[in-house]
Design a protein around this motif. Sequence first.
Motif, PDB file in Angstrom:
ATOM      1  N   ILE A 155      -7.873  12.227  10.233  1.00  0.00           N
ATOM      2  CA  ILE A 155      -9.028  11.473  10.161  1.00  0.00           C
ATOM      3  C   ILE A 155      -9.021  10.081   9.722  1.00  0.00           C
ATOM      4  O   ILE A 155      -8.733  10.283   8.594  1.00  0.00           O
ATOM      5  N   GLY A 156      -9.633   8.615  10.507  1.00  0.00           N
ATOM      6  CA  GLY A 156      -9.352   7.658  10.048  1.00  0.00           C
ATOM      7  C   GLY A 156     -10.486   6.552  10.676  1.00  0.00           C
ATOM      8  O   GLY A 156     -11.884   7.512  11.286  1.00  0.00           O
ATOM      9  N   THR A 157     -10.352   5.636   9.638  1.00  0.00           N
ATOM     10  CA  THR A 157     -11.579   4.719  10.180  1.00  0.00           C
ATOM     11  C   THR A 157     -10.140   3.379  10.436  1.00  0.00           C
ATOM     12  O   THR A 157      -9.618   3.292  10.303  1.00  0.00           O
ATOM     13  N   ILE A 158     -12.165   2.012  10.164  1.00  0.00           N
ATOM     14  CA  ILE A 158     -11.258   0.987  10.619  1.00  0.00           C
ATOM     15  C   ILE A 158     -12.305   0.345   9.454  1.00  0.00           C
ATOM     16  O   ILE A 158     -13.462   0.525   8.862  1.00  0.00           O
ATOM     17  N   ILE A 159     -10.903  -1.823   8.765  1.00  0.00           N
ATOM     18  CA  ILE A 159     -11.615  -1.910   7.976  1.00  0.00           C
ATOM     19  C   ILE A 159     -12.775  -3.343   8.863  1.00  0.00           C
ATOM     20  O   ILE A 159     -12.583  -3.158  10.244  1.00  0.00           O
ATOM     21  N   LYS A 160     -13.882  -2.724   8.469  1.00  0.00           N
ATOM     22  CA  LYS A 160     -15.321  -4.275   8.779  1.00  0.00           C
ATOM     23  C   LYS A 160     -16.282  -4.247   7.645  1.00  0.00           C
ATOM     24  O   LYS A 160     -16.062  -3.803   7.147  1.00  0.00           O
ATOM     25  N   PRO A 161     -16.326  -5.532   8.194  1.00  0.00           N
ATOM     26  CA  PRO A 161     -16.542  -6.225   9.679  1.00  0.00           C
ATOM     27  C   PRO A 161     -15.106  -6.419   9.496  1.00  0.00           C
ATOM     28  O   PRO A 161     -13.982  -6.706   8.538  1.00  0.00           O
ATOM     29  N   ARG A 175     -10.662   1.110  -1.062  1.00  0.00           N
ATOM     30  CA  ARG A 175     -10.711   2.017  -2.591  1.00  0.00           C
ATOM     31  C   ARG A 175     -11.853   2.748  -2.350  1.00  0.00           C
ATOM     32  O   ARG A 175     -11.773   4.227  -2.599  1.00  0.00           O
ATOM     33  N   VAL A 176     -13.279   2.437  -2.286  1.00  0.00           N
ATOM     34  CA  VAL A 176     -13.763   2.976  -0.859  1.00  0.00           C
ATOM     35  C   VAL A 176     -13.465   3.912   0.015  1.00  0.00           C
ATOM     36  O   VAL A 176     -13.579   5.265  -0.599  1.00  0.00           O
ATOM     37  N   LEU A 177     -13.015   4.172   0.794  1.00  0.00           N
ATOM     38  CA  LEU A 177     -12.440   4.948   1.667  1.00  0.00           C
ATOM     39  C   LEU A 177     -11.162   6.175   1.359  1.00  0.00           C
ATOM     40  O   LEU A 177     -11.657   7.011   1.340  1.00  0.00           O
ATOM     41  N   VAL A 178     -10.323   5.841   0.665  1.00  0.00           N
ATOM     42  CA  VAL A 178      -9.459   7.014  -0.094  1.00  0.00           C
ATOM     43  C   VAL A 178     -10.252   7.123  -0.946  1.00  0.00           C
ATOM     44  O   VAL A 178      -9.891   8.797  -0.855  1.00  0.00           O
ATOM     45  N   GLU A 179     -10.728   6.432  -1.541  1.00  0.00           N
ATOM     46  CA  GLU A 179     -11.651   7.914  -2.470  1.00  0.00           C
ATOM     47  C   GLU A 179     -12.659   8.662  -1.686  1.00  0.00           C
ATOM     48  O   GLU A 179     -12.878  10.022  -2.462  1.00  0.00           O
ATOM     49  N   ALA A 180     -13.155   7.820  -0.541  1.00  0.00           N
ATOM     50  CA  ALA A 180     -13.745   9.128   0.092  1.00  0.00           C
ATOM     51  C   ALA A 180     -12.651  10.780   1.068  1.00  0.00           C
ATOM     52  O   ALA A 180     -13.707  11.649   1.074  1.00  0.00           O
ATOM     53  N   GLY A 181     -11.919  10.465   0.679  1.00  0.00           N
ATOM     54  CA  GLY A 181     -10.436  11.409   1.860  1.00  0.00           C
ATOM     55  C   GLY A 181     -10.319  11.159   2.687  1.00  0.00           C
ATOM     56  O   GLY A 181     -10.089  11.951   4.103  1.00  0.00           O
ATOM     57  N   VAL A 182     -10.725   9.982   3.291  1.00  0.00           N
ATOM     58  CA  VAL A 182      -9.958   9.969   4.581  1.00  0.00           C
ATOM     59  C   VAL A 182      -8.315   9.419   4.603  1.00  0.00           C
ATOM     60  O   VAL A 182      -7.943   9.488   3.734  1.00  0.00           O
ATOM     61  N   ASP A 183      -7.790   9.507   5.706  1.00  0.00           N
ATOM     62  CA  ASP A 183      -6.654   9.900   6.110  1.00  0.00           C
ATOM     63  C   ASP A 183      -5.420   8.628   6.746  1.00  0.00           C
ATOM     64  O   ASP A 183      -4.606   8.516   6.138  1.00  0.00           O
ATOM     65  N   PHE A 184      -6.614   7.760   7.089  1.00  0.00           N
ATOM     66  CA  PHE A 184      -5.905   6.740   8.057  1.00  0.00           C
ATOM     67  C   PHE A 184      -6.826   5.153   7.961  1.00  0.00           C
ATOM     68  O   PHE A 184      -8.304   5.852   8.514  1.00  0.00           O
ATOM     69  N   ILE A 185      -6.546   4.659   7.947  1.00  0.00           N
ATOM     70  CA  ILE A 185      -7.296   3.245   7.620  1.00  0.00           C
ATOM     71  C   ILE A 185      -6.832   2.378   8.696  1.00  0.00           C
ATOM     72  O   ILE A 185      -5.535   2.071   8.695  1.00  0.00           O
ATOM     73  N   LYS A 186      -7.334   0.982   9.122  1.00  0.00           N
ATOM     74  CA  LYS A 186      -6.701   0.258   9.858  1.00  0.00           C
ATOM     75  C   LYS A 186      -7.310  -0.684  10.048  1.00  0.00           C
ATOM     76  O   LYS A 186      -8.419  -0.927  10.088  1.00  0.00           O
ATOM     77  N   GLY A 375     -18.657   3.837  11.769  1.00  0.00           N
ATOM     78  CA  GLY A 375     -19.867   4.263  11.671  1.00  0.00           C
ATOM     79  C   GLY A 375     -20.020   5.683  11.198  1.00  0.00           C
ATOM     80  O   GLY A 375     -21.001   5.870  10.135  1.00  0.00           O
ATOM     81  N   GLY A 376     -19.934   6.166  11.774  1.00  0.00           N
ATOM     82  CA  GLY A 376     -19.762   7.611  11.648  1.00  0.00           C
ATOM     83  C   GLY A 376     -19.127   8.506  10.000  1.00  0.00           C
ATOM     84  O   GLY A 376     -19.378   9.760   9.920  1.00  0.00           O
ATOM     85  N   ILE A 377     -18.386   7.689   9.424  1.00  0.00           N
ATOM     86  CA  ILE A 377     -18.510   7.381   7.922  1.00  0.00           C
ATOM     87  C   ILE A 377     -19.188   6.532   7.160  1.00  0.00           C
ATOM     88  O   ILE A 377     -19.551   7.227   6.402  1.00  0.00           O
ATOM     89  N   MET A 378     -19.027   5.872   7.393  1.00  0.00           N
ATOM     90  CA  MET A 378     -19.273   4.234   6.983  1.00  0.00           C
ATOM     91  C   MET A 378     -21.056   4.376   6.590  1.00  0.00           C
ATOM     92  O   MET A 378     -21.754   4.214   5.574  1.00  0.00           O
ATOM     93  N   ALA A 379     -21.043   5.302   7.516  1.00  0.00           N
ATOM     94  CA  ALA A 379     -23.249   4.987   7.925  1.00  0.00           C
ATOM     95  C   ALA A 379     -24.050   6.219   7.312  1.00  0.00           C
ATOM     96  O   ALA A 379     -24.657   6.351   8.089  1.00  0.00           O
ATOM     97  N   GLY A 383     -23.207   8.597   1.748  1.00  0.00           N
ATOM     98  CA  GLY A 383     -21.950   7.847   1.634  1.00  0.00           C
ATOM     99  C   GLY A 383     -20.976   8.760   2.603  1.00  0.00           C
ATOM    100  O   GLY A 383     -20.626   9.700   3.219  1.00  0.00           O
ATOM    101  N   PRO A 384     -19.529   7.590   2.685  1.00  0.00           N
ATOM    102  CA  PRO A 384     -17.987   7.574   2.945  1.00  0.00           C
ATOM    103  C   PRO A 384     -17.996   9.247   2.513  1.00  0.00           C
ATOM    104  O   PRO A 384     -17.340  10.383   3.580  1.00  0.00           O
ATOM    105  N   ALA A 385     -17.943   9.536   1.686  1.00  0.00           N
ATOM    106  CA  ALA A 385     -16.701  10.942   1.530  1.00  0.00           C
ATOM    107  C   ALA A 385     -17.949  12.195   2.303  1.00  0.00           C
ATOM    108  O   ALA A 385     -17.362  12.880   2.494  1.00  0.00           O
ATOM    109  N   ALA A 386     -18.674  11.623   2.140  1.00  0.00           N
ATOM    110  CA  ALA A 386     -19.590  12.743   2.897  1.00  0.00           C
ATOM    111  C   ALA A 386     -19.181  13.037   4.319  1.00  0.00           C
ATOM    112  O   ALA A 386     -19.453  13.769   5.445  1.00  0.00           O
ATOM    113  N   GLY A 387     -18.975  11.647   4.513  1.00  0.00           N
ATOM    114  CA  GLY A 387     -18.745  10.989   6.103  1.00  0.00           C
ATOM    115  C   GLY A 387     -17.473  12.015   6.660  1.00  0.00           C
ATOM    116  O   GLY A 387     -17.280  12.050   7.787  1.00  0.00           O
ATOM    117  N   VAL A 388     -16.823  11.398   5.556  1.00  0.00           N
ATOM    118  CA  VAL A 388     -15.490  11.904   5.649  1.00  0.00           C
ATOM    119  C   VAL A 388     -15.633  13.876   5.814  1.00  0.00           C
ATOM    120  O   VAL A 388     -14.879  14.584   6.578  1.00  0.00           O
TER     121      VAL A 388
END
Length: 423
Positions: A155-161, A175-186, A375-379, A383-388
Motif C-alpha cells: 500500500i503506497g502513496t505520494i508526496i503532495k503537493p 512522518r504522518v504517513l509512516v505513523e499511519a501504517g503505509v508501506d511505500f511513499i514516493k 487522496g484515498g489515504i490523505m483525504a 485521517g491517513p491511518a484510517a485511509g491505510v
Amino acid sequence: MMSDDRVFATYWIETAFPLEQAAATMAGEQSTGTFVRVPGETDALREAHAARVESIEDLGEVAVPSLPGSGLPKTGDTTRRAARVVLSWPLVNFGASLPNLLAAVAGNLSELKAFSGLKLIDLTLPPAFLARYQGPQFGVAGTRRLAGVYDRPIIGTIIKPSVGLSPEATAEQVRVLVEAGVDFIKDDELQADGPHCPFDARISAVMRVINDHADRTGKTVMFAANLTGEIDEMLARHDHVLAEGGTCIMASMNSIGLPAMKVLRAHSQLPIHGHRNGWGMLGRSPAIGMSFIAYQKLWRLAGIDHTHVNGIDNKFCEPNNSVIASARECLTPMFDAPHPGCEIMPVFSSGQSARQAAPTYAALGSVDCMFAAGGGIMAHPGGPAAGVRALMLAWDAAVAGVPVEQAAQDSPELAAALGAFGG
C-alpha cells in the motif's frame, strides 16, 4: 550470439496500399532496402539481413484515415484497410542493443507516407539480450523483502503537493504517513533536486523520520527517492540514498533514456521505481506510437523493478482493459525457461481508493502489485491511518471474495472510505 536469433515485432497498420505491399515496405525500410534497389544490395545480403514479413491479418476497411499526410497508390484506390502485421529481423543486424533495437522496430516507420496509421503493439526478443542487460535486480520478491510486506499488495502513496515543500515539510508529511501504517511513499516525478527542496537535504530529512520509525516499530517504510538527472548526478544521489539507509530510488524513464537506465541499474544496490511519465505521448493514440506491452519490455531489460500501469477507473484516459493488460504483462516472464523471467511489480495509481480493490483483484488475479492512493489515504474522513486501514481491509475482502459493502459493516474505516469515495 546465435546467427538464427530473431526479433519479432507486431504492428497495427492502416493503409490504402495492398497489405502485402505495405508490409514489404515496412520490412525494407527498416532493414536492407529503400524505395529502390541500390548497388550493393545483393541477393545474398538480403537473404542474410532483410527483415521478413511473418504474417498479415486483415482487420477490414476503415472509413477515414486516422492520421494526416498519408498517400494513395497509383491505382487511385482510396479504400483503406487495417491489419495486424508481424515482422522479424535477424539479431545480427543490430546486436543485443536496446537503443539500436528501437531504431529498427520503430525508427522511421511512423513517418512513411504509405500509412495513415502505424503502431508498435508487441515485441518478442531472444535471450541473447540477457547477456548484455541485467534486467530487474529485485523485482517482486526483492521489493517485498525490503518492504516487509507479503501476501497482500504493497500500500503506497505520494508526496503532495508535488512541488513547493521544503525538506523539513516533506519529512513531516512522511512522518504522518509512516505513523499511519503505509508501506511505500514516493516523491512526485516533478520533485527531484529543485533549489527549494535539494535532493540531499530532502532525503536526509526523510530518512531520519523513516529510520526513527523503524527503530521504534521494526518496519522500514520504502521511500522512492526521485533521483532523475544527469548520469553522474543520479549515481551520486543513489549513493546518498544508500548511505542514509534508503531502500528505493526512482527515475523518470523517458527523461533519462534506456542507456542511462542501464548505467543506473549496473550501479544500483536498490530497487529502481521506473516512472513512466511521458508515456501518453507514445501510447495514447490508437494510430501511432507503441503499446505499453512493448514499451515496458525495453525498460524491464534495462533494469527497472516496478512501474506504473495506471488504475481501474483512473483519472486519466486509459481504459480498464488496457490497465489490466499492462499489469499482467509486468508479471509475465519475457523469456522461456531456463532464462530469467524479468518480472516486475505493477503499480496501480491515479485516483485509486478502497472502491477499486475488488475490481482490480478480480481482473488481475494476483496481489503482486503496489496499490498507490493519494487522496484515498490523505483525504479519508478519519485521517491517513484510517485511509491505510480501509485499503488493507478492502483488499482482504477482495481476496476473500467478500463484497466490500458487506465487509464495511464491520469496519467504520472502510465504511467511511466507501462513503467518501463513492464515485
